[in-house]
Design an enzyme around this catalytic site. Sequence first.
Site, PDB file in Angstrom:
ATOM      1  N   SER A 298      -3.042  -7.688   2.559  1.00  0.00           N
ATOM      2  CA  SER A 298      -3.270  -7.643   4.018  1.00  0.00           C
ATOM      3  C   SER A 298      -3.788  -8.988   4.524  1.00  0.00           C
ATOM      4  O   SER A 298      -3.402  -9.446   5.601  1.00  0.00           O
ATOM      5  CB  SER A 298      -4.292  -6.560   4.367  1.00  0.00           C
ATOM      6  OG  SER A 298      -3.810  -5.291   4.025  1.00  0.00           O
TER       7      SER A 298
ATOM      8  N   HIS B  74       0.842  -1.207   0.000  1.00  0.00           N
ATOM      9  CA  HIS B  74       0.000   0.000   0.000  1.00  0.00           C
ATOM     10  C   HIS B  74       0.871   1.249   0.000  1.00  0.00           C
ATOM     11  O   HIS B  74       0.622   2.206  -0.735  1.00  0.00           O
ATOM     12  CB  HIS B  74      -0.860   0.056   1.277  1.00  0.00           C
ATOM     13  CG  HIS B  74      -1.907  -0.993   1.419  1.00  0.00           C
ATOM     14  ND1 HIS B  74      -2.028  -1.752   2.556  1.00  0.00           N
ATOM     15  CD2 HIS B  74      -2.898  -1.392   0.584  1.00  0.00           C
ATOM     16  CE1 HIS B  74      -3.055  -2.581   2.429  1.00  0.00           C
ATOM     17  NE2 HIS B  74      -3.593  -2.395   1.231  1.00  0.00           N
TER      18      HIS B  74
END
Length: 158
Positions: A127, A17
């Site tokens: 994630s 990210h």
Amino acid sequence: MTRVVCPGSFDPVTNGHLDIVRRASRLFDEVVVAVLVNESKKSLFSLEERMDLLARATSDLPNVSVDSFQGLLVDFCTEHDVSAIVKGLRAVSDFDYELQMAQMNGNLTDVDTVFIPTSPEYSFLASSLVKEVAKGGGDVSGLVPDFVLARLDEVFGR
Ligand code: PNS
């Protein structure tokens, strides 16, 4: 002034990210990292903690801020004068769904979507996998910031 949004669940933020946010911050005047409030999806970290981890991870980027949103992303874009949505593309497998969302969002408003190719060292990173590996006792150092690693260790009792 071009303000863009990097939306996501960020449960938790990963170096993948951050690679996208960092590169977006070099391309656009302002980047808002917007965390989705999704009450129907069980998250490992609370909204407040996800936002706090993101704020820490982007504290060296003066044109990046962290916010949250509920409901439709296009409404957040309209309310915050956001002209484009920035998404990272890890692999071709991301593309179908991302294209579909980009086209739906473009159909709802005139907001555009800009895709940034994920750096190759993060192309496998998600994630969900970080949580699974950390839960199982695997090593996720280098995949998330150190303070996220510390929180994962605490949460999974290591
Ligand atoms: O990190 P994620 O969970 O893959 O992020 C997905 C996200 C938050 C970008 C996406 O689910 C989203 O934009 N949700 C907001 C609701 C919405 O606008 N839905 C219509 C999409 S076309």
